[in-house]
Design a protein around this motif. Structure first.
Motif, PDB file in Angstrom:
ATOM      1  N   VAL A 177     -36.531  30.191 -53.928  1.00 57.39           N
ATOM      2  CA  VAL A 177     -35.995  29.974 -52.584  1.00 57.39           C
ATOM      3  C   VAL A 177     -37.118  29.822 -51.557  1.00 57.39           C
ATOM      4  O   VAL A 177     -36.853  29.590 -50.390  1.00 57.39           O
ATOM      5  CB  VAL A 177     -35.042  31.120 -52.164  1.00 57.39           C
ATOM      6  CG1 VAL A 177     -33.836  31.171 -53.079  1.00 57.39           C
ATOM      7  CG2 VAL A 177     -35.754  32.454 -52.135  1.00 57.39           C
ATOM      8  N   GLN A 178     -38.357  29.944 -52.005  1.00 54.76           N
ATOM      9  CA  GLN A 178     -39.506  29.793 -51.120  1.00 54.76           C
ATOM     10  C   GLN A 178     -40.168  28.445 -51.371  1.00 54.76           C
ATOM     11  O   GLN A 178     -40.765  28.226 -52.430  1.00 54.76           O
ATOM     12  CB  GLN A 178     -40.517  30.918 -51.366  1.00 54.76           C
ATOM     13  CG  GLN A 178     -39.968  32.296 -51.097  1.00 54.76           C
ATOM     14  CD  GLN A 178     -40.948  33.379 -51.512  1.00 54.76           C
ATOM     15  OE1 GLN A 178     -42.095  33.121 -51.847  1.00 54.76           O
ATOM     16  NE2 GLN A 178     -40.471  34.613 -51.498  1.00 54.76           N
ATOM     17  N   PRO A 179     -40.055  27.515 -50.412  1.00 54.49           N
ATOM     18  CA  PRO A 179     -40.625  26.178 -50.612  1.00 54.49           C
ATOM     19  C   PRO A 179     -42.116  26.208 -50.981  1.00 54.49           C
ATOM     20  O   PRO A 179     -42.574  25.362 -51.744  1.00 54.49           O
ATOM     21  CB  PRO A 179     -40.412  25.486 -49.266  1.00 54.49           C
ATOM     22  CG  PRO A 179     -39.219  26.173 -48.687  1.00 54.49           C
ATOM     23  CD  PRO A 179     -39.328  27.603 -49.143  1.00 54.49           C
ATOM     24  N   CYS A 232     -34.671  22.376 -52.785  1.00 47.65           N
ATOM     25  CA  CYS A 232     -33.588  21.837 -53.596  1.00 47.65           C
ATOM     26  C   CYS A 232     -32.290  22.435 -53.029  1.00 47.65           C
ATOM     27  O   CYS A 232     -32.322  23.528 -52.466  1.00 47.65           O
ATOM     28  CB  CYS A 232     -33.845  22.289 -55.028  1.00 47.65           C
ATOM     29  SG  CYS A 232     -32.857  21.496 -56.267  1.00 47.65           S
ATOM     30  N   PRO A 233     -31.145  21.757 -53.143  1.00 50.82           N
ATOM     31  CA  PRO A 233     -29.926  22.272 -52.493  1.00 50.82           C
ATOM     32  C   PRO A 233     -29.543  23.698 -52.869  1.00 50.82           C
ATOM     33  O   PRO A 233     -29.275  24.517 -51.979  1.00 50.82           O
ATOM     34  CB  PRO A 233     -28.840  21.285 -52.939  1.00 50.82           C
ATOM     35  CG  PRO A 233     -29.568  20.020 -53.240  1.00 50.82           C
ATOM     36  CD  PRO A 233     -30.913  20.444 -53.761  1.00 50.82           C
ATOM     37  N   GLY A 234     -29.500  24.030 -54.135  1.00 48.29           N
ATOM     38  CA  GLY A 234     -29.102  25.381 -54.537  1.00 48.29           C
ATOM     39  C   GLY A 234     -30.026  26.448 -53.983  1.00 48.29           C
ATOM     40  O   GLY A 234     -29.584  27.403 -53.337  1.00 48.29           O
ATOM     41  N   ASN A 236     -34.337  33.064 -44.772  1.00 48.53           N
ATOM     42  CA  ASN A 236     -35.261  31.955 -44.559  1.00 48.53           C
ATOM     43  C   ASN A 236     -34.548  30.857 -43.760  1.00 48.53           C
ATOM     44  O   ASN A 236     -34.127  29.836 -44.305  1.00 48.53           O
ATOM     45  CB  ASN A 236     -35.754  31.426 -45.912  1.00 48.53           C
ATOM     46  CG  ASN A 236     -36.935  30.493 -45.780  1.00 48.53           C
ATOM     47  OD1 ASN A 236     -37.271  30.057 -44.680  1.00 48.53           O
ATOM     48  ND2 ASN A 236     -37.555  30.174 -46.897  1.00 48.53           N
ATOM     49  N   LEU A 237     -34.405  31.063 -42.455  1.00 50.81           N
ATOM     50  CA  LEU A 237     -33.622  30.162 -41.610  1.00 50.81           C
ATOM     51  C   LEU A 237     -34.211  28.769 -41.431  1.00 50.81           C
ATOM     52  O   LEU A 237     -33.456  27.821 -41.187  1.00 50.81           O
ATOM     53  CB  LEU A 237     -33.353  30.815 -40.258  1.00 50.81           C
ATOM     54  CG  LEU A 237     -32.486  32.080 -40.337  1.00 50.81           C
ATOM     55  CD1 LEU A 237     -32.228  32.642 -38.948  1.00 50.81           C
ATOM     56  CD2 LEU A 237     -31.178  31.807 -41.052  1.00 50.81           C
ATOM     57  N   PRO A 238     -35.530  28.547 -41.555  1.00 48.52           N
ATOM     58  CA  PRO A 238     -36.025  27.170 -41.482  1.00 48.52           C
ATOM     59  C   PRO A 238     -35.423  26.247 -42.548  1.00 48.52           C
ATOM     60  O   PRO A 238     -35.470  25.028 -42.409  1.00 48.52           O
ATOM     61  CB  PRO A 238     -37.538  27.325 -41.662  1.00 48.52           C
ATOM     62  CG  PRO A 238     -37.838  28.690 -41.133  1.00 48.52           C
ATOM     63  CD  PRO A 238     -36.641  29.515 -41.529  1.00 48.52           C
ATOM     64  N   LEU A 239     -34.851  26.832 -43.589  1.00 51.14           N
ATOM     65  CA  LEU A 239     -34.199  26.003 -44.598  1.00 51.14           C
ATOM     66  C   LEU A 239     -32.981  25.265 -44.034  1.00 51.14           C
ATOM     67  O   LEU A 239     -32.504  24.307 -44.645  1.00 51.14           O
ATOM     68  CB  LEU A 239     -33.786  26.857 -45.801  1.00 51.14           C
ATOM     69  CG  LEU A 239     -34.945  27.360 -46.661  1.00 51.14           C
ATOM     70  CD1 LEU A 239     -34.445  28.330 -47.716  1.00 51.14           C
ATOM     71  CD2 LEU A 239     -35.675  26.207 -47.305  1.00 51.14           C
ATOM     72  N   LEU A 240     -32.483  25.691 -42.880  1.00 53.59           N
ATOM     73  CA  LEU A 240     -31.375  24.979 -42.236  1.00 53.59           C
ATOM     74  C   LEU A 240     -31.748  23.530 -41.938  1.00 53.59           C
ATOM     75  O   LEU A 240     -30.901  22.639 -42.005  1.00 53.59           O
ATOM     76  CB  LEU A 240     -30.952  25.686 -40.946  1.00 53.59           C
ATOM     77  CG  LEU A 240     -30.123  26.947 -41.119  1.00 53.59           C
ATOM     78  CD1 LEU A 240     -29.968  27.670 -39.783  1.00 53.59           C
ATOM     79  CD2 LEU A 240     -28.769  26.618 -41.719  1.00 53.59           C
ATOM     80  N   ILE A 241     -33.015  23.286 -41.632  1.00 56.09           N
ATOM     81  CA  ILE A 241     -33.470  21.922 -41.356  1.00 56.09           C
ATOM     82  C   ILE A 241     -33.335  21.070 -42.618  1.00 56.09           C
ATOM     83  O   ILE A 241     -32.835  19.946 -42.576  1.00 56.09           O
ATOM     84  CB  ILE A 241     -34.924  21.923 -40.838  1.00 56.09           C
ATOM     85  CG1 ILE A 241     -35.002  22.667 -39.505  1.00 56.09           C
ATOM     86  CG2 ILE A 241     -35.463  20.495 -40.704  1.00 56.09           C
ATOM     87  CD1 ILE A 241     -36.402  22.982 -39.050  1.00 56.09           C
ATOM     88  N   ALA A 242     -33.793  21.615 -43.736  1.00 53.25           N
ATOM     89  CA  ALA A 242     -33.687  20.878 -44.997  1.00 53.25           C
ATOM     90  C   ALA A 242     -32.233  20.660 -45.382  1.00 53.25           C
ATOM     91  O   ALA A 242     -31.859  19.576 -45.839  1.00 53.25           O
ATOM     92  CB  ALA A 242     -34.422  21.628 -46.098  1.00 53.25           C
ATOM     93  N   LEU A 243     -31.389  21.666 -45.194  1.00 56.51           N
ATOM     94  CA  LEU A 243     -29.964  21.514 -45.512  1.00 56.51           C
ATOM     95  C   LEU A 243     -29.310  20.469 -44.619  1.00 56.51           C
ATOM     96  O   LEU A 243     -28.469  19.684 -45.078  1.00 56.51           O
ATOM     97  CB  LEU A 243     -29.243  22.855 -45.398  1.00 56.51           C
ATOM     98  CG  LEU A 243     -29.455  23.787 -46.572  1.00 56.51           C
ATOM     99  CD1 LEU A 243     -28.931  25.179 -46.258  1.00 56.51           C
ATOM    100  CD2 LEU A 243     -28.789  23.243 -47.819  1.00 56.51           C
TER     101      LEU A 243
END
Length: 139
Positions: free
Chosen positions: A26-28, A101-103, A113-120
């Protein structure tokens, strides 16, 4: 969907998300280190995923009469077409550039990890463009 099936799906999703978080997928930064051949720890995660997928798609349908949470086994759709290869290439480039990755992105939100909202948001936009301008059955 039956309540028992819904509970099974919920438990499976929670286990999957926990596994992604535990493996640090879950960590890019960890994913990008793997893609750059600097940290091969995720190779074990990949191997585990291949093993589970093999059992789920090749072994269980031959051993069980029916799935635990369904009526019957369905044949997974797999058509090797130009649009499949193009989609895989676009997905791979996006994964390589972002390490997301989506999952794991959805599971990563659960870890804060809220910055993942951008990727989503980018994934949702890409899915919208694909569905709107390149619907199923059209090249």
């Amino acid at each position: 969907m039956k309540p028992a099936s819904l509970a099974f799906v919920l438990a499976s999703g929670a286990l999957f998300g926990f596994g992604l978080a535990l493996s640090t997928m879950v960590q890019p930064e960890v994913v990008l280190a793997f893609l750059l051949w600097k940290d091969m720890g995720l190779l074990l995660v990949l191997g585990g995923a291949v093993a589970v997928t093999f059992v789920a798609y090749r072994v269980l349908p031959r051993v069980l009469e029916r799935p635990w949470a369904g009526e019957r086994f369905l044949k997974p759709p797999s058509v090797m077409a130009p649009r499949t290869l193009a989609g895989a290439a676009i997905f791979g480039v996006g994964w390589g550039l972002s390490g997301v990755c989506p999952g794991p992105a959805i599971a990563g939100l659960g870890t804060g990890n809220l910055p993942l909202l951008i990727a989503l948001a980018a994934m949702v936009a890409g899915a919208y463009v694909q569905g709107r301008f390149f619907p199923e059955g059209k090249p």
